[in-house]
Scaffold this active site. Structure first.
Site, PDB file in Angstrom:
ATOM      1  N   ALA A   1       0.851  -1.210   0.000  1.00 42.32           N
ATOM      2  CA  ALA A   1       0.000   0.000   0.000  1.00 42.32           C
ATOM      3  C   ALA A   1       0.878   1.249   0.000  1.00 42.32           C
ATOM      4  CB  ALA A   1      -0.923  -0.013   1.211  1.00 42.32           C
ATOM      5  N   GLY A   2       2.002   1.204   0.715  1.00 44.63           N
ATOM      6  CA  GLY A   2       2.913   2.352   0.769  1.00 44.63           C
ATOM      7  C   GLY A   2       3.434   2.733  -0.609  1.00 44.63           C
TER       8      GLY A   2
ATOM      9  N   GLU B   1       5.592   4.556   7.019  1.00 50.84           N
ATOM     10  CA  GLU B   1       6.144   3.567   7.959  1.00 50.84           C
ATOM     11  C   GLU B   1       5.602   2.222   7.505  1.00 50.84           C
ATOM     12  OE1 GLU B   1       8.279   4.074  10.262  1.00 50.84           O
ATOM     13  OE2 GLU B   1       8.243   6.244  10.409  1.00 50.84           O
TER      14      GLU B   1
ATOM     15  N   CYS C   1       5.370  -4.494  13.191  1.00 51.09           N
ATOM     16  CA  CYS C   1       6.288  -4.224  12.076  1.00 51.09           C
ATOM     17  C   CYS C   1       7.733  -4.449  12.499  1.00 51.09           C
ATOM     18  CB  CYS C   1       6.081  -2.799  11.581  1.00 51.09           C
ATOM     19  SG  CYS C   1       6.205  -1.583  12.899  1.00 51.09           S
TER      20      CYS C   1
HETATM   21  P1  NAD Z   1      -2.543  -2.109   4.985  1.00 53.25           P
HETATM   22  O1  NAD Z   1      -1.495  -1.476   4.186  1.00 53.25           O
HETATM   23  O2  NAD Z   1      -3.395  -3.122   4.354  1.00 53.25           O
HETATM   24  O3  NAD Z   1      -3.530  -1.003   5.594  1.00 53.25           O
HETATM   25  C1  NAD Z   1      -3.069   0.069   6.398  1.00 53.25           C
HETATM   26  C2  NAD Z   1      -4.067   1.194   6.329  1.00 53.25           C
HETATM   27  O4  NAD Z   1      -4.044   1.753   5.025  1.00 53.25           O
HETATM   28  C3  NAD Z   1      -5.520   0.810   6.559  1.00 53.25           C
HETATM   29  O5  NAD Z   1      -6.160   1.902   7.197  1.00 53.25           O
HETATM   30  C4  NAD Z   1      -6.062   0.618   5.135  1.00 53.25           C
HETATM   31  O6  NAD Z   1      -7.456   0.803   5.067  1.00 53.25           O
HETATM   32  C5  NAD Z   1      -5.319   1.706   4.406  1.00 53.25           C
HETATM   33  N1  NAD Z   1      -4.992   1.478   2.994  1.00 53.25           N
HETATM   34  C6  NAD Z   1      -4.609   0.327   2.402  1.00 53.25           C
HETATM   35  N2  NAD Z   1      -4.302   0.558   1.103  1.00 53.25           N
HETATM   36  C7  NAD Z   1      -4.467   1.889   0.884  1.00 53.25           C
HETATM   37  C8  NAD Z   1      -4.291   2.744  -0.240  1.00 53.25           C
HETATM   38  N3  NAD Z   1      -3.854   2.262  -1.424  1.00 53.25           N
HETATM   39  N4  NAD Z   1      -4.557   4.060  -0.097  1.00 53.25           N
HETATM   40  C9  NAD Z   1      -4.960   4.559   1.076  1.00 53.25           C
HETATM   41  N5  NAD Z   1      -5.170   3.795   2.185  1.00 53.25           N
HETATM   42  C10 NAD Z   1      -4.915   2.474   2.088  1.00 53.25           C
HETATM   43  O7  NAD Z   1      -1.778  -2.694   6.256  1.00 53.25           O
HETATM   44  P2  NAD Z   1      -2.401  -3.478   7.485  1.00 53.25           P
HETATM   45  O8  NAD Z   1      -2.577  -4.895   7.066  1.00 53.25           O
HETATM   46  O9  NAD Z   1      -3.546  -2.747   8.066  1.00 53.25           O
HETATM   47  O10 NAD Z   1      -1.222  -3.336   8.563  1.00 53.25           O
HETATM   48  C11 NAD Z   1      -0.170  -4.210   8.631  1.00 53.25           C
HETATM   49  C12 NAD Z   1       1.066  -3.632   7.956  1.00 53.25           C
HETATM   50  O11 NAD Z   1       1.436  -2.412   8.589  1.00 53.25           O
HETATM   51  C13 NAD Z   1       2.268  -4.523   8.090  1.00 53.25           C
HETATM   52  O12 NAD Z   1       2.945  -4.607   6.855  1.00 53.25           O
HETATM   53  C14 NAD Z   1       3.138  -3.817   9.120  1.00 53.25           C
HETATM   54  O13 NAD Z   1       4.491  -4.114   9.033  1.00 53.25           O
HETATM   55  C15 NAD Z   1       2.840  -2.399   8.835  1.00 53.25           C
HETATM   56  N6  NAD Z   1       3.154  -1.554  10.003  1.00 53.25           N
HETATM   57  C16 NAD Z   1       4.255  -0.738   9.952  1.00 53.25           C
HETATM   58  C17 NAD Z   1       4.608   0.031  11.043  1.00 53.25           C
HETATM   59  C18 NAD Z   1       5.801   0.932  11.003  1.00 53.25           C
HETATM   60  O14 NAD Z   1       5.860   1.840  11.813  1.00 53.25           O
HETATM   61  N7  NAD Z   1       6.744   0.751  10.102  1.00 53.25           N
HETATM   62  C19 NAD Z   1       3.822  -0.003  12.195  1.00 53.25           C
HETATM   63  C20 NAD Z   1       2.715  -0.842  12.226  1.00 53.25           C
HETATM   64  C21 NAD Z   1       2.383  -1.608  11.100  1.00 53.25           C
END
Ligand code: NAD
Length: 484
Positions: free
Chosen positions: A234-235, A252, A286
């Protein structure tokens, strides 16, 4: 007490949703309904962005002095401190985090971060005068970046929300928060506290919604900066949109961190440490150190110690204070982790603890058995991909250089640890592993220091003065020179 919500938090009030669609928050332990909340649609995001835009463009928040904003945020922090137990319970109810973790890292750590940002804001160089290279002075100001879109994930929902809301507000920004659909409840509780603290209308707006509505928020022309925590996939998409639109962005993302166990490490202390660093939040972190690196000479001893430690961990009801590993957030995550456990076996790794199937004594809930793999090669997918559950891989190394090479052989670079009796040797390893954070015999984030990832683990940093700077634009003012 019901946790249901019927409205979004927009423009300082509880605003009726545009559609009648609902998000269901389901207990990962009992699989029963915990609460329903409205599901955000594009029209709700439009209303939230319009309110945030107005509050930014017309004030008063961005025009207030940093000291005035600090005063309001200090009241918020005081109110937040009084709600930590409730916040922890809400997070355990919505996403199944063990209460031992919720009452440590989910709620209290979020508050400590808030306090730390307050201290950083008090000492922050909002406006400084420097000697100019051409003579005289130059003024360097740090001004609000504008309207922020904050998108947190479900695994540490408050922690990742406060890491954006606190610095954004202290810097004078206004914000639209889009909580993940699994974890909307903690953000709405936070909204009540912001309202009570006297944060002006429109400064914070909260609309829980899914991915597509998140995409609408990211691309919205009213947004100046996107602050995202979530998956690397997603990032990348978000970074592409922000690149096209030249929006500021901080990311992040995921991790696949390594814990290097040197031969002189105290094995029992190391195992005690790994219970947290590798398996915190049921492995849904993470920074989880899911690759355990042990020398070939010490390999069997490390595998045996880890097997004994993990098999003794208490798995079950996240509300039970004795629980160390709870359920995963959703059935799709349970299925995903089980697929990785099967994949590891197909790749030739050996299950020494766990494996697929429900943990003993449990017949419902989205649980997996905490699993330790031995005979793992770092090129296997279970060693390269983020599993996001309680699954560890023990990987052998030849010597310290080889351990560092393996730790660095990852697309990610978020965290890591080294376990050793030799503090100097530990620091040497810490300097050579390419990650944004690193621990020697411990892994404790410190809010005074920047946090973030190298490589595919992210862009930019949260926490510390760097985490506050991320919500500012720099402006240089050249005061009129005498005689011009
Ligand atoms: P995800 O990427 O599926 O979703 C995260 C958030 O983004 C949710 O609110 C989702 O609805 C939204 N989202 C998803 N795709 C999007 C897009 N294209 N545009 C806008 N919004 C979007 O991740 P997840 O499954 O909810 O969380 C787990 C992930 O988060 C793991 O990969 C974990 O490593 C990471 N994480 C990173 C950190 C850090 O600080 N580096 C901290 C916690 C979690």
């Amino acid at each position: 007490m019901t946790l249901d919500r019927t409205a979004f938090f927009i423009d300082g009030t509880w605003a009726a949703p545009a559609s009648s669609d609902l998000l269901q928050v389901i207990s990962p332990h009992s699989e029963e309904l915990v609460a329903t909340v409205p599901e955000g649609a594009a029209a709700d995001i439009d209303a939230a962005v319009a309110a945030a835009r107005r509050a930014f463009d017309e004030g008063p928040w961005p025009q207030m002095s940093p000291e005035e904003r600090i005063e309001v945020m200090a009241s918020f922090s005081m109110l937040y401190a009084g709600k930590l137990a409730e916040m922890a319970d809400v997070i355990t109810a919505e996403m199944g985090s063990p209460t031992s973790f919720s009452n440590l890292a989910q709620a209290p750590a979020s508050w400590m971060m808030l306090e730390s940002f307050l201290n950083i804001a008090r000492a922050f160089p909002w406006e400084e005068v420097r000697p100019a290279a051409l003579g005289g002075d130059v003024i360097v100001r740090r001004e609000s970046v504008g309207v922020v879109a904050a998108i947190p994930p479900w695994n540490v929902p408050q922690f990742t929300t406060i890491s954006k809301v606190a610095p954004a507000l202290l810097a004078g920004c206004t914000i639209v928060v889009k909580p993940a659909p699994e974890t909307p409840l903690d953000s709405y509780l936070m909204a009540e506290l912001l309202q009570e603290a006297g944060v002006p209308a429109g400064v914070v707006n909260i609309v829980a919604a899914g991915r597509e509505v998140g995409e609408h928020l990211v691309a919205h022309p009213g947004i100046d900066k996107v602050a995202f925590t979530g998956s690397t996939a997603a990032g990348r998409k978000i970074a592409a949109v922000c690149g096209e639109q030249l929006k500021r962005v901080s990311l992040e993302l995921g991790g696949k961190s390594a814990a290097i166990v040197l031969d002189d490490a105290d094995l029992s202390a190391t195992m005690e440490g790994l219970k947290f660093t590798a398996l915190m939040n049921s492995g849904q972190a993470c920074v989880a150190q899911t690759r355990i690196l042990a020398s070939r000479e010490n390999y069997d001893a490390v595998v045996d110690a880890l097997a004994e430690t993990v098999s003794a961990m208490t798995v079950g009801d996240p509300m039970d204070p004795a629980t160390e590993i709870g359920p995963l957030v959703a059935q799709r995550q349970q299925e995903r982790v089980e697929k990785y456990i099967a994949l590891g076996q197909e790749e030739g790794a050996r299950v020494v603890v766990g494996g697929n199937g429900m943990p003993g004594g449990l017949d419902k809930g989205w649980y997996v058995r905490p699993t330790v793999f031995a005979d793992v090669d770092n090129r296997m997918r279970i060693a390269q991909e983020e599993i996001f559950g309680p699954v560890l891989s023990v990987i052998p190394f030849d010597d310290v250089d080889d351990a560092i090479r393996i730790a660095n052989d990852s697309e990610y670079g978020l965290a890591g640890t080294v376990w050793t009796a030799d503090a100097a040797a530990g620091l040497d390893v810490a300097r050579r592993v390419r990650t944004g954070t690193y621990g020697v015999n411990t892994y404790t984030m410190d809010f005074a220091a920047p946090f973030g990832g190298y490589k595919a683990s992210g862009l930019g940093r949260e926490f510390g003065p760097e985490g506050l700077s991320a919500y500012t634009e720099l402006k240089s003012i050249y005061p009129s020179a005498p005689g011009i």
